[in-house]
Design a protein around this motif. Structure first.
Motif, PDB file in Angstrom:
ATOM      1  N   PHE A 216      -4.992  11.267   9.060  1.00  0.00           N
ATOM      2  CA  PHE A 216      -5.731  10.451   8.018  1.00  0.00           C
ATOM      3  C   PHE A 216      -7.145  10.737   7.603  1.00  0.00           C
ATOM      4  N   ARG A 238       9.247   7.796   3.562  1.00  0.00           N
ATOM      5  CA  ARG A 238       8.617   6.963   2.479  1.00  0.00           C
ATOM      6  C   ARG A 238       7.567   5.960   3.063  1.00  0.00           C
ATOM      7  N   LYS A 239       7.897   5.593   4.254  1.00  0.00           N
ATOM      8  CA  LYS A 239       7.009   4.699   4.949  1.00  0.00           C
ATOM      9  C   LYS A 239       5.548   5.271   5.144  1.00  0.00           C
ATOM     10  N   ARG A 240       5.649   6.671   5.604  1.00  0.00           N
ATOM     11  CA  ARG A 240       4.041   7.263   5.789  1.00  0.00           C
ATOM     12  C   ARG A 240       3.465   7.500   4.196  1.00  0.00           C
ATOM     13  N   GLU A 242       3.952   5.544   1.551  1.00  0.00           N
ATOM     14  CA  GLU A 242       3.315   3.925   1.330  1.00  0.00           C
ATOM     15  C   GLU A 242       1.897   4.099   1.883  1.00  0.00           C
ATOM     16  N   GLU A 243       2.007   4.333   3.224  1.00  0.00           N
ATOM     17  CA  GLU A 243       0.905   4.036   4.138  1.00  0.00           C
ATOM     18  C   GLU A 243      -0.308   4.675   3.750  1.00  0.00           C
ATOM     19  N   VAL A 244      -0.208   5.975   3.515  1.00  0.00           N
ATOM     20  CA  VAL A 244      -1.177   6.724   3.054  1.00  0.00           C
ATOM     21  C   VAL A 244      -1.725   6.527   1.786  1.00  0.00           C
ATOM     22  N   SER A 246      -1.838   3.645   0.276  1.00  0.00           N
ATOM     23  CA  SER A 246      -2.694   2.470   0.399  1.00  0.00           C
ATOM     24  C   SER A 246      -3.988   2.469   1.137  1.00  0.00           C
ATOM     25  N   LYS A 247      -3.958   3.305   2.118  1.00  0.00           N
ATOM     26  CA  LYS A 247      -5.097   3.313   2.688  1.00  0.00           C
ATOM     27  C   LYS A 247      -6.173   4.395   1.984  1.00  0.00           C
ATOM     28  N   GLU A 250      -7.529   1.862  -0.415  1.00  0.00           N
ATOM     29  CA  GLU A 250      -8.638   1.058   0.212  1.00  0.00           C
ATOM     30  C   GLU A 250     -10.136   1.793   0.165  1.00  0.00           C
ATOM     31  N   PRO A 257       1.782   5.945  -4.676  1.00  0.00           N
ATOM     32  CA  PRO A 257       3.119   6.787  -3.938  1.00  0.00           C
ATOM     33  C   PRO A 257       4.128   6.950  -4.867  1.00  0.00           C
TER      34      PRO A 257
END
Ligand code: ADP
Ligand code: MG
Length: 552
Positions: A216, A238-240, A242-244, A246-247, A250, A257
């Motif tokens: 990241f 998908r999880k990754r 979403e994570e990336v 949203s980070k 921020e 996504p």
């Protein structure tokens, strides 16, 4: 028609000049000879058969796998005043009859047809009664299990060459590595075909591979150096994704996504906002991209390892469509390899699993390349780059090198000693003097090369062997359990008449693999202990039976 193909290009299609190779391919087909064309998507394959269709006597039969593809082509041809039609399951009975009547009346220049319709006996009978200008098999990779889109109905097309010996046949595809290519040509009976491989280079894209440390943070730094540019970040799950995404948000970056788990409406919204430049970064799974035609995508980042070189090429190819400089960045960590392998190995068709593992292995080879990245990429598609490109990470910042003459000679002798019948995994085991059952059974512990490479780790030997493959000293038969064979270039090196300098792996070699996690989520799939056990058993069986290199 009594005019030149160039004239037809200009008057019928409204283009000024041919692209590289189009004219040669057209001339070859017009002369009545077979050809095999490997050209990337958007390269201009259609004209290669459409123009000869207008020049040669009779109707050109074009095989295409999808009704939507046929429709697009037929519509475009009709707009240019060409008599084209499609014969497929979308036609009602009356329309079918009418169409066949036009076919017999010689009113059509091109007929697009689905493979199962074409290879129907009564239809073939009809074709025998009328003049046929040529056969074109579009998306020809569908005939091969090695391709990414195997279609059983394509297999019957193999009979075509024998049934119509006097009519030229052209097969076209955008994706075919060496094995797929050979397989397509064999299945379609194209032994005498001229092969054209062209246009895979995307000179404005700079290819870079970075060791994945803190992905990241690496992504953030990369984006920080190009604050106004738009691009795509591909991640595996998908999880990754979403994570990336949203980070990034921020951090104040307009990111969204995109994956197959989102509602259709949300996906179209993201796609449109990206096209309008309202979203700067789309973080996506492979689901994003089909039909994305945004010219000013300035970068494509791979946060995780793509499954194969074809996907990598296609995904990075979405950058720089406008011809301006663009970046392709791959974050490559050895930790990604077991995940990719597990995903592949969870497949149910063993033949498919085997093929995909080999393709993954080639992808890793690309990430580990020691000289010109572009050369390695084009080489995979069979296109040669005359000189190093001067614009990839390896050309711009060449890796440290070392005199590898001795190691290379040891590796080459060992390939020879095991009879050129084993893959890299076994060769490395023999070099390192491993004490496994198989080596004992084969008597390979009595070879003169047994244990002569014990001073190096298996990964170091892996890197050396892959470079020997990239440099053309060894050949790896991917279709046959990745067996390694010497090429004629290996002899001077073996005889000590030549020295060899190789790259030190820039990316640190993997640490001993940790036990797999007990639970984890990959691609929305819950892993449990049982599943892991069976995956490991399968992996081990494959490695034993098929010589899949252990470093994959
Ligand atoms: P492929 O089948 O290889 O993906 P197409 O045949 O669909 O590619 O062609 C891609 C695009 O390039 C089309 O819009 C086509 O009209 C255009 N094109 C092909 N050849 C030429 C040419 N010689 N000059 C200009 N445009 C061309
Ligand atoms: Mg096409």
């Amino acid at each position: 028609m009594d005019c030149l193909p160039l004239h037809t290009l200009q008057t019928v299609f409204g283009f000024h000049a041919f692209r590289p190779f189009q004219e040669e391919i057209i001339n070859r087909l017009m002369a009545g000879d077979d050809s095999f064309v490997l050209m990337p998507t958007g390269g201009g394959k259609s004209l290669c058969y459409q123009i000869p269709a207008l020049h040669r006597h009779g109707v050109a039969i074009v095989v295409s796998p999808l009704i939507s593809l046929m429709k697009d082509q037929v519509d475009a041809l009709r707009e240019n005043g060409v008599a084209a039609a499609a014969y497929n399951s979308s036609l009602g009975e009356r329309d079918s009859r009418q169409l066949l009547a036009r076919l017999h009346a010689g009113e059509l220049d091109l007929l697009y047809v689905a493979p199962e319709r074409l290879m129907n006996d009564s239809f073939l009978e009809r074709l025998r009664e009328i003049p046929v200008a040529l056969f074109a098999i579009d998306e020809a990779h569908c005939v091969s299990q090695w391709g990414h889109d195997f279609r059983p109905e394509y297999v019957a097309l193999g009979r075509l060459r024998g049934i119509f010996p006097g009519i030229p046949l052209i097969a076209l595809t955008a994706t075919a590595d060496h094995q797929t290519r050979n397989d397509i040509m064999e299945r379609l009976g194209l032994a005498d075909a001229q092969v054209y491989i062209t246009g895979f280079d995307r000179p404005n894209i700079r290819y870079t591979v970075m060791e994945k440390r803190k992905p990241f943070q690496q992504l953030q730094e990369f984006l920080g150096t190009r604050p106004d540019e738009a691009g795509i970040v591909y991640a595996l799950s998908r999880k990754r994704v979403e994570e990336v995404a949203s980070k990034l948000r921020e951090l104040g970056i307009e990111a969204a996504p995109y994956h197959a788990g989102l509602a259709d409406r949300e996906r179209s919204r993201v796609q449109e906002a990206f096209l309008r430049d309202d979203i700067r970064v789309v973080v996506a799974t492979v689901a994003f991209g089909m039909g994305i035609d945004k010219p000013n995508v300035r970068f494509v980042v791979h946060y995780d390892l793509p499954k194969n070189i074809e996907s990598y090429y296609q995904e990075t190819g979405r950058a720089g469509r406008d011809g301006l400089p663009a970046e392709a960045l791959l974050l490559f960590g050895y930790g990604d390899i077991p995940i990719s392998r597990s995903l592949i190995e969870s497949g149910t068709n063993p033949e498919q699993v085997r093929i995909e593992l080999h393709k993954l292995s080639a992808m890793i080879g690309f990430a580990e390349a020691g000289s010109c990245r572009r050369g390695a990429l084009l080489g995979y598609f069979g296109q040669r780059l005359e000189e190093p490109c001067g614009n990839c990470d390896l050309c711009l910042d060449p890796p440290d090198s070392f005199d590898a003459t001795e190691e290379a000679r040891k590796a080459l002798s060992c390939v020879y000693r095991v009879g050129q019948r084993f893959g890299a995994g076994h060769v490395i085991d023999v070099l390192r003097g491993s004490k496994n059952e198989r080596i004992r059974q084969l008597g390979h512990d009595r070879l003169s090369t047994y244990g002569i490479g014990a001073h190096l780790a298996a990964e170091a030997w892996g890197s050396i062997i892959r470079q020997l493959i990239h440099r053309g000293y060894l050949q790896q038969d991917l279709a046959n359990f990745s067996v390694l064979k010497l090429t004629p270039s290996a002899l001077p090196l073996l005889r000590g008449e030549e020295r060899l300098v190789l790259a030190k792996p820039r990316i640190k070699v993997a640490e001993a693999k940790k036990e797999p996690r007990r639970r984890g989520t990959v691609l929305n799939m819950e892993y449990n202990e049982d599943l892991f056990q069976s995956l490991r058993a399968l992996r081990k069986r494959l490695a034993d039976e098929q010589n899949v290199p252990p470093y994959v």
